[in-house]
Scaffold this motif. Structure first.
Motif, PDB file in Angstrom:
ATOM      1  N   PHE A  18      34.887  57.954  55.056  1.00  0.00           N
ATOM      2  CA  PHE A  18      35.158  58.326  56.440  1.00  0.00           C
ATOM      3  C   PHE A  18      36.550  58.910  56.659  1.00  0.00           C
ATOM      4  N   GLU A  19      37.339  59.078  55.610  1.00  0.00           N
ATOM      5  CA  GLU A  19      38.538  59.897  55.752  1.00  0.00           C
ATOM      6  C   GLU A  19      38.142  61.327  56.125  1.00  0.00           C
ATOM      7  N   HIS A  20      36.880  61.677  55.872  1.00  0.00           N
ATOM      8  CA  HIS A  20      36.403  63.018  56.184  1.00  0.00           C
ATOM      9  C   HIS A  20      36.061  63.211  57.657  1.00  0.00           C
ATOM     10  N   ILE A  21      36.232  62.159  58.462  1.00  0.00           N
ATOM     11  CA  ILE A  21      36.084  62.375  59.915  1.00  0.00           C
ATOM     12  C   ILE A  21      37.416  62.154  60.638  1.00  0.00           C
ATOM     13  N   GLN A  22      38.494  62.028  59.895  1.00  0.00           N
ATOM     14  CA  GLN A  22      39.832  61.881  60.481  1.00  0.00           C
ATOM     15  C   GLN A  22      40.454  63.265  60.634  1.00  0.00           C
ATOM     16  N   PRO A  23      40.473  63.831  61.843  1.00  0.00           N
ATOM     17  CA  PRO A  23      40.933  65.218  62.005  1.00  0.00           C
ATOM     18  C   PRO A  23      42.350  65.472  61.485  1.00  0.00           C
ATOM     19  N   LEU A  24      43.280  64.552  61.748  1.00  0.00           N
ATOM     20  CA  LEU A  24      44.664  64.802  61.354  1.00  0.00           C
ATOM     21  C   LEU A  24      44.852  64.662  59.849  1.00  0.00           C
ATOM     22  N   THR A  25      44.140  63.705  59.241  1.00  0.00           N
ATOM     23  CA  THR A  25      44.198  63.562  57.790  1.00  0.00           C
ATOM     24  C   THR A  25      43.673  64.821  57.118  1.00  0.00           C
ATOM     25  N   LYS A  26      42.555  65.317  57.611  1.00  0.00           N
ATOM     26  CA  LYS A  26      41.989  66.535  57.045  1.00  0.00           C
ATOM     27  C   LYS A  26      42.954  67.714  57.209  1.00  0.00           C
ATOM     28  N   TYR A  27      43.563  67.805  58.368  1.00  0.00           N
ATOM     29  CA  TYR A  27      44.460  68.930  58.630  1.00  0.00           C
ATOM     30  C   TYR A  27      45.658  68.897  57.695  1.00  0.00           C
ATOM     31  N   ALA A  28      46.158  67.694  57.412  1.00  0.00           N
ATOM     32  CA  ALA A  28      47.273  67.569  56.468  1.00  0.00           C
ATOM     33  C   ALA A  28      46.879  68.061  55.079  1.00  0.00           C
ATOM     34  N   MET A  29      45.611  67.843  54.711  1.00  0.00           N
ATOM     35  CA  MET A  29      45.123  68.347  53.429  1.00  0.00           C
ATOM     36  C   MET A  29      44.960  69.866  53.469  1.00  0.00           C
ATOM     37  N   LEU A  74      51.034  69.214  63.780  1.00  0.00           N
ATOM     38  CA  LEU A  74      50.857  67.909  63.169  1.00  0.00           C
ATOM     39  C   LEU A  74      52.186  67.414  62.610  1.00  0.00           C
ATOM     40  N   VAL A  75      52.561  66.192  62.957  1.00  0.00           N
ATOM     41  CA  VAL A  75      53.707  65.522  62.335  1.00  0.00           C
ATOM     42  C   VAL A  75      53.161  64.671  61.195  1.00  0.00           C
ATOM     43  N   PHE A  76      53.538  64.988  59.988  1.00  0.00           N
ATOM     44  CA  PHE A  76      52.955  64.397  58.788  1.00  0.00           C
ATOM     45  C   PHE A  76      54.054  63.727  57.970  1.00  0.00           C
ATOM     46  N   ASP A  77      54.022  62.404  57.920  1.00  0.00           N
ATOM     47  CA  ASP A  77      55.001  61.640  57.141  1.00  0.00           C
ATOM     48  C   ASP A  77      54.362  61.275  55.809  1.00  0.00           C
ATOM     49  N   ASP A  78      54.755  61.960  54.748  1.00  0.00           N
ATOM     50  CA  ASP A  78      54.153  61.721  53.436  1.00  0.00           C
ATOM     51  C   ASP A  78      55.047  60.889  52.519  1.00  0.00           C
ATOM     52  N   ARG A  79      56.009  60.174  53.122  1.00  0.00           N
ATOM     53  CA  ARG A  79      56.873  59.320  52.309  1.00  0.00           C
ATOM     54  C   ARG A  79      56.159  58.020  51.942  1.00  0.00           C
ATOM     55  N   PRO A  80      56.325  57.557  50.702  1.00  0.00           N
ATOM     56  CA  PRO A  80      55.778  56.245  50.341  1.00  0.00           C
ATOM     57  C   PRO A  80      56.430  55.149  51.170  1.00  0.00           C
ATOM     58  N   GLN A  81      55.632  54.188  51.600  1.00  0.00           N
ATOM     59  CA  GLN A  81      56.145  53.070  52.385  1.00  0.00           C
ATOM     60  C   GLN A  81      55.891  51.771  51.612  1.00  0.00           C
TER      61      GLN A  81
END
Length: 339
Positions: free
Chosen positions: A162-173, A302-309
């Motif tokens: 279901f990551e494939h229905i997350q619009p912002l996650t998809k857009y970041a990809m 899109l604000v995309f924070d790709d830093r490891p947490q």
């Protein structure tokens, strides 16, 4: 980088709750895909040790036996089972995208690893947020796993379910110029009568990803047999009550969103192959490129924070800005560390 490559999507049943059996089956399927000429083979979500069907089948207090077995049969990233799979990738000179339940100390994560043809792990990622009942078993990840990587086959990325229905996650990809996307799905033969979880809906999500991202999408799925459904038995030994049969929908979509493989029967194990030409992506993006020429950054961004947490960080790991956010400075840390 060559423009053409053969990709393979696995449609098979795991050896449920059996890390050794499923690892052996994985190695056999890698050999089969390589003998079929594939440069990349994709496995489903939580292929090892199989999707935890019990989460959707029984109340929490009835799941404890399954939870214990699931932990015991989940591989670690640096363990022997992943090592054997990496050796198989190297032996057959094939890129492997593996879905597995990753054990990290006392926690589990829905993980994927892209293993290169030299056996090296090129990308390790965890599902950003487990879905619904999955959150009782698996931990979350962070933006560092929303990543597309350069490989000799092209720019490869992967997401789970279901990551494939997350619009912002998809857009970041999409914004990372993904060319080959692996969509890891579990068995679609559980709760298949629920519209939002039906195979038709989930394949529509997968096809939409190809359309929006102008990418080749390789979808791998598990299947469940009648015997497999009895690995999660009811009190009287019957099959799990959420079993709706089959569940195999492995396929490949092109960047124009068209299906470019012949589907297998949903109850049949096998591998589907597609010969893809990355040059087709340019034509698809010429029509629409939502993260490129078709974007309107002046309106929506899109604000995309790709830093490891990490849950624990030490002062020596902080950058100067983070020191300031904590009301400290680097000199204070250095003075403290010498006391």
């Amino acid at each position: 980088m060559g423009d053409k490559v053969r990709v393979a999507a696995v449609q098979a049943e795991p050896v449920w709750l059996d890390i050794d059996g499923t690892t052996n089956k994985t190695i056999d399927l890698i050999a089969e895909a390589a003998s079929g000429g594939a440069g990349l083979v994709a496995f489903p979500e939580t292929w090892i040790p199989g999707y935890p069907v019990f989460l959707w089948s029984y109340p929490v207090y009835e799941q404890m036996e399954f939870v214990a077995r699931y932990h015991a049969n989940s591989p670690t990233l640096d363990g022997d089972h992943l090592r054997r799979i990496r050796e198989a990738a190297r032996r057959h000179s094939i890129t492997v995208v593996l879905g597995f339940s990753e054990k990290d100390a006392g926690s589990l994560y829905i993980s994927q690893a892209v293993i290169g043809p030299d056996g090296e792990i090129l990308l390790h990622r965890r599902k950003l947020k487990p879905t619904h009942a999955e959150r009782t078993l698996f931990g979350e990840s962070d933006g560092s796993g929303i990543k597309v990587i350069d490989t000799p086959l092209g720019r490869i990325g992967a997401l789970n379910c279901f990551e494939h229905i997350q619009p912002l996650t998809k857009y970041a990809m999409y914004a990372q110029n993904e060319q080959i996307h692996v969509a890891g799905w579990p068995c679609l033969g559980i709760l298949g009568n629920v519209p939002a979880l039906s195979p038709e809906t989930l394949m529509a999500c997968t096809q939409t990803y190809a359309l929006e991202g102008s990418a080749f999408v390789v979808a791998a799925t598990q299947i469940m047999s009648d015997d497999g459904a009895r690995k999660f038995p009811t009190a009287d030994g019957g099959p799990t009550p959420v079993y709706t049969g089959g569940g195999g929908y492995a396929r490949v979509y092109g960047p124009h969103s068209g299906l470019i493989t012949e589907p297998l029967d949903p109850t049949t194990e096998g591998i589907v192959y597609a010969d893809i030409d990355l040059a087709e992506i340019d034509l698809a993006k010429n029509t629409v490129d939502p993260a490129g020429h078709y974007a309107r950054a002046d309106v929506t961004r899109l604000v995309f924070d790709d830093r490891p947490q990490k849950p624990v960080i030490r002062p020596s790991e902080l950058d100067p800005q983070e020191f300031q956010d904590l009301g400290m400075d680097a000199d204070q840390e250095n003075d403290t560390s010498h006391r």
